[in-house]
Scaffold this motif. Structure first.
Motif, PDB file in Angstrom:
ATOM      1  N   CYS A   1       0.843  -1.202   0.000  1.00 60.26           N
ATOM      2  CA  CYS A   1       0.000   0.000   0.000  1.00 60.26           C
ATOM      3  C   CYS A   1       0.883   1.258   0.000  1.00 60.26           C
ATOM      4  O   CYS A   1       0.647   2.190  -0.767  1.00 60.26           O
ATOM      5  N   LYS A   2       1.931   1.263   0.844  1.00 62.88           N
ATOM      6  CA  LYS A   2       2.850   2.409   0.892  1.00 62.88           C
ATOM      7  C   LYS A   2       3.532   2.621  -0.456  1.00 62.88           C
ATOM      8  O   LYS A   2       3.879   3.737  -0.825  1.00 62.88           O
ATOM      9  N   ALA A   3       3.757   1.521  -1.185  1.00 64.42           N
ATOM     10  CA  ALA A   3       4.413   1.619  -2.499  1.00 64.42           C
ATOM     11  C   ALA A   3       3.423   2.059  -3.577  1.00 64.42           C
ATOM     12  O   ALA A   3       3.803   2.225  -4.733  1.00 64.42           O
ATOM     13  N   GLY A   4       2.161   2.222  -3.195  1.00 66.04           N
ATOM     14  CA  GLY A   4       1.170   2.735  -4.152  1.00 66.04           C
ATOM     15  C   GLY A   4       0.347   1.646  -4.813  1.00 66.04           C
ATOM     16  O   GLY A   4      -0.324   1.907  -5.818  1.00 66.04           O
ATOM     17  N   PHE A   5       0.391   0.414  -4.281  1.00 71.96           N
ATOM     18  CA  PHE A   5      -0.357  -0.691  -4.899  1.00 71.96           C
ATOM     19  C   PHE A   5      -1.216  -1.402  -3.848  1.00 71.96           C
ATOM     20  O   PHE A   5      -0.950  -2.549  -3.490  1.00 71.96           O
ATOM     21  N   PRO A   6      -2.268  -0.744  -3.327  1.00 78.51           N
ATOM     22  CA  PRO A   6      -3.105  -1.401  -2.320  1.00 78.51           C
ATOM     23  C   PRO A   6      -4.000  -2.468  -2.948  1.00 78.51           C
ATOM     24  O   PRO A   6      -4.448  -2.314  -4.095  1.00 78.51           O
ATOM     25  N   HIS A   7      -4.235  -3.505  -2.196  1.00 81.57           N
ATOM     26  CA  HIS A   7      -5.217  -4.554  -2.550  1.00 81.57           C
ATOM     27  C   HIS A   7      -4.979  -5.199  -3.911  1.00 81.57           C
ATOM     28  O   HIS A   7      -5.935  -5.627  -4.558  1.00 81.57           O
ATOM     29  N   ILE A   8      -3.738  -5.254  -4.383  1.00 80.75           N
ATOM     30  CA  ILE A   8      -3.583  -5.761  -5.747  1.00 80.75           C
ATOM     31  C   ILE A   8      -3.697  -7.283  -5.829  1.00 80.75           C
ATOM     32  O   ILE A   8      -3.860  -7.816  -6.915  1.00 80.75           O
TER      33      ILE A   8
END
Ligand code: GLU
Length: 303
Positions: A293-300
């Motif tokens: 999520c911190k890396a910009g990819f939540p719930h992927i």
């Protein structure tokens, strides 16, 4: 290199992407964003794998390799192929250099960094830099005769191998029938390359017998990567990679560049932002989902 992929074989519904970190430190949030960017592009039916770019023996430390692979696994990112280490692939890069040499587009350069600075200042009034920030070579050793080259090599003088960009571009222009050299960017469409701005780049050194540009371009073709995903910082290098692909007759992938993550001060994330190392975040109690999520990819992974 056999089994080269032809552009007609690129299947846009099934991208083959890779994550190619250099083991110079622990995996940090910037790497995670890059890995997930490529991983996501390969979904749902493509392939994503890991390659370790560890040819720079000064900067790369073998101890980071298991740590990087472990952190990727913890994040839920499993390489779809056995992990290739570039340091184990040196014969393939040497064969590429031999081919380029036989084409007459390489030459030995005996200049030291201070020779280059001095010569650049004399010719250009200030040293020129290439689009990737490296120092542009003023071409001093390009003019040596074969005899002078042989003499210096037999005297044991230290040298690197440079690409003769002028000669290389003659080849390229024959191949492109005089049209511009381009690449396809998944977001921006056709991009025109300006490899001449790099000058005669180094393709091999004594301590690093094959350069990043040579190895990454070789391996992406040899491993059948159809979509090269990487950070915007590496966009300028693509112009150079297109030259090598054209000289070697390698397949040309599509490209997609992601923005770089910045730290709280707005600077690009780097190793010195140690607290942003994946393992530091894990030790601080964050879950893999928190880090993704911190890396910009939540719930992927929730599909
Ligand atoms: N090994 C390169 C790096 O860690 C990235 C490889 C690439 O995408 O060209 O910066």
């Amino acid at each position: 290199m056999n089994n080269l992929l032809h552009n007609s074989q690129i299947n846009p519904a099934r991208w083959i992407t890779r994550f190619a970190p250099s083991p110079t430190g622990f995996l940090h949030l910037g790497h995670v964003a890059s890995a997930l960017y490529g991983w996501q592009k390969a979904q749902p039916d493509g392939e994503w794998f890991v390659r370790l770019e560890d040819i720079d023996i000064q900067r790369c430390k073998p101890a980071f390799i298991p740590a990087i692979l472990e952190d990727l696994e913890w994040l839920g990112l499993h390489s779809g192929r056995p992990v290739l280490r570039q340091s184990a692939n040196m014969p393939a890069y040497q064969a590429t250099l031999a081919t380029l040499n036989a084409m007459g587009v390489l030459y030995p350069c005996f200049c030291t960094r201070s020779d280059i600075m001095r010569e650049s200042a004399a010719i250009f009034s200030a040293p020129h830099t290439a689009p990737d920030g490296s120092l542009c070579y003023p071409g001093t050793c390009r003019h040596l005769s074969d005899q002078e080259r042989q003499d210096r090599i037999s005297q044991g003088l230290h040298h690197v191998l440079r690409l003769d960009m002028g000669k290389a571009l003659q080849w390229v222009h024959q191949h492109t029938q005089g049209g511009p050299l381009t690449y396809q960017d998944q977001e921006r469409g056709t991009v025109v390359c300006h490899p001449e701005l790099f000058g005669d780049v180094v393709l091999a050194r004594k301590d690093i017998p094959a350069s990043y540009h040579l190895c990454v371009t070789h391996d992406d073709a040899a491993q059948g990567v159809t979509l090269v995903t990487r950070g915007e910082d590496l966009r300028p290098a693509t112009d150079l990679h297109r030259v090598l692909q054209t000289l070697m007759g390698w397949s040309v992938p599509l490209y997609s560049f992601h923005p770089l993550l910045c730290n709280a001060e707005g600077r690009r994330l780097a190793k010195r932002d140690g607290a942003l190392a994946v393992r530091a975040m894990r030790e601080a109690g964050l879950s893999a989902e928190d880090v993704r999520c911190k890396a910009g990819f939540p719930h992927i992974f929730e599909r």
